[in-house]
Design a protein around this motif. Structure first.
Motif, mmCIF file in Angstrom:
data_model
loop_
_atom_site.group_PDB
_atom_site.id
_atom_site.type_symbol
_atom_site.label_atom_id
_atom_site.label_comp_id
_atom_site.label_asym_id
_atom_site.label_seq_id
_atom_site.Cartn_x
_atom_site.Cartn_y
_atom_site.Cartn_z
ATOM 1 N N LEU A 254 165.269 27.683 54.076
ATOM 2 C CA LEU A 254 166.170 26.638 54.542
ATOM 3 C C LEU A 254 165.473 25.286 54.646
ATOM 4 C CD1 LEU A 254 168.217 28.580 57.254
ATOM 5 C CD2 LEU A 254 168.789 28.169 54.856
ATOM 6 N N SER A 257 165.830 23.527 51.409
ATOM 7 C CA SER A 257 167.199 23.410 50.900
ATOM 8 C C SER A 257 167.814 22.081 51.308
ATOM 9 C CB SER A 257 168.047 24.570 51.420
ATOM 10 O OG SER A 257 167.484 25.822 51.036
ATOM 11 N N ASP A 258 168.897 21.726 50.609
ATOM 12 C CA ASP A 258 169.549 20.443 50.846
ATOM 13 C C ASP A 258 171.010 20.575 51.253
ATOM 14 O OD1 ASP A 258 167.302 18.571 49.729
ATOM 15 O OD2 ASP A 258 167.533 20.189 48.270
ATOM 16 N N TYR A 276 171.755 27.549 59.497
ATOM 17 C CA TYR A 276 171.903 26.321 58.707
ATOM 18 C C TYR A 276 171.824 25.094 59.629
ATOM 19 C CZ TYR A 276 174.016 29.312 55.011
ATOM 20 O OH TYR A 276 174.279 30.265 54.058
ATOM 21 N N LEU A 281 170.913 21.417 58.070
ATOM 22 C CA LEU A 281 171.532 21.410 56.752
ATOM 23 C C LEU A 281 173.026 21.092 56.851
ATOM 24 C CD1 LEU A 281 169.878 24.509 55.066
ATOM 25 C CD2 LEU A 281 169.507 22.112 54.510
ATOM 26 N N ARG A 326 175.112 13.836 53.989
ATOM 27 C CA ARG A 326 174.455 15.126 54.191
ATOM 28 C C ARG A 326 173.605 15.097 55.457
ATOM 29 N NH1 ARG A 326 172.824 14.824 48.563
ATOM 30 N NH2 ARG A 326 170.608 14.903 49.141
ATOM 31 N N GLY A 330 174.223 17.339 58.916
ATOM 32 C CA GLY A 330 173.186 18.271 59.331
ATOM 33 C C GLY A 330 172.697 18.002 60.747
#
Length: 362
Positions: A254, A257-258, A276, A281, A326, A330
């Protein structure tokens, strides 16, 4: 208070993870915390806190009297007061209670197909609930079902929570281009709906070929697994969709990850979404189970209707095109997870509930 968690195995899964999380968290809060695997061990064992007492029963049949008496000996030697039985492990808990009437059983319902509970019937569980001191549901739908179906009167809803401590030394190196990775953590089961994920991945990769998808979860090597792998091959995405199987350190993945996604057709309260959020994220998830109670607004994540490829691809594309969006999603989800789904908050409520039940005074 002296409590043991009982679970069938320690392979990766929601119920298994929660049994481990409770055992680890309680090790720092009560005088004795134990974890018992009845049928099978697994990689989650490596994440067990050193202060947790552990027993593997090696149960190999439905009614295994040797395993029952091994469990009885362990419980008496450690003066255990409460058995916290997860999912189907309630059965052996009842068998041992017949020989130790003073012990209390708490049953934890992790049933994942909670979109339609009207057809859920289990007479063994129904009559077994006569032996339960209390029952925990992982979502409000399961709580309502238990209140109408079980004989147990003390039923409560506790959301899943995440254990932020990982003792794994495993380092996962993800394929693909840094900054362009989309991850999904879900065992290869039909309810997880990888078919929708792959359909959306085809659309996304055709438009944004540098982006890649990274799938984590147990492969049961069954018909569903074969169908998913065949689908990836048919759409010629073997170099864009990577499957890593199970891992005891999903945090490592994780962190690389994007975007994170979950395409399930049915869920309770998936730990994946909590994880997440823990790693900040941005999340796209189908609207199932308790997801809408975790992601409560469009500022915390994107919720789509189940099995809608266009909605899924549109949501992913929106995140691909806007890094600030994003980052904002997140961070907002991270703050909500830390506030509402932390180990500290849930364990405090759990212990308070146990103490409120008759004869559970510490």
């Amino acid at each position: 208070m002296r409590i043991v968690q009982i679970i069938d195995s320690l392979e990766p899964g929601g119920a298994e993870r929660m049994a481990l999380n409770y055992a680890n968290a309680l090790a720092n809060e009560i005088s004795f915390s134990g974890l018992i695997a009845t049928r099978k061990e697994g990689i989650l064992k490596k994440q067990m806190d050193s202060k947790v007492s552990y027993l593997f029963l090696r149960k190999n049949k439905s009614v295994d009297l040797k395993a029952v008496f091994r469990l009885r000996k362990y419980l008496t030697q450690n003066k255990v007061e409460i058995i916290h039985a997860h999912s189907s492990s309630f059965f052996i808990a009842i068998l041992v209670k017949l020989t130790l009437p003073g012990i209390k059983i708490i049953w934890h319902d992790h049933y994942g197909i909670s979109s339609d509970l009207s057809a859920r019937k289990n007479l063994g569980l129904k009559f077994g609930s006569l032996f339960f001191k209390g029952s925990i549901a992982v979502n409000t739908a399961l709580q309502k079902w238990a209140e109408s179906y079980l004989f147990c009167s003390d039923i409560i809803y506790f959301p899943n929570f995440i254990d932020t401590v990982s003792i794994s030394d495993e380092k996962i190196i993800l394929n693909g281009v840094e900054g362009k990775r989309i991850t999904c953590v879900a065992n290869l089961r039909q309810q997880k709906n990888h078919k929708l994920l792959i359909e959306a991945a085809k659309v996304i990769i055709d438009k944004y070929p540098d982006w890649t998808f990274h799938l984590f979860g147990k492969d049961f090597e069954d018909d569903y697994s074969q169908a998913i792998k065949a689908q990836i091959k048919d759409v010629k995405l073997a170099q864009n969709i990577f499957f890593y199987g199970t891992t005891d350190n999903v945090a490592s993945a994780l962190k690389q990850s994007d975007i994170a996604i979950l395409t399930s057709l049915s869920e309770g309260l998936p730990l994946a979404v909590l994880e997440y959020g823990l790693y900040k994220l941005p999340v796209v998830s189908t609207n199932v189970g308790e997801i809408s109670k975790v992601i409560t607004s469009q500022n915390e994540g994107i919720i789509i209707e189940s099995d809608n490829k266009n909605e899924l691809t549109d949501a992913i594309e929106k995140l691909i095109l806007n890094k600030k969006y994003r980052d904002d999603l997140g961070l907002a989800l991270h703050d909500r997870i830390k506030l509402n789904y932390s180990e500290t908050a849930i364990i405090k409520e759990y212990l308070s509930w146990l103490n409120s039940l008759s004869n559970f005074a510490s």
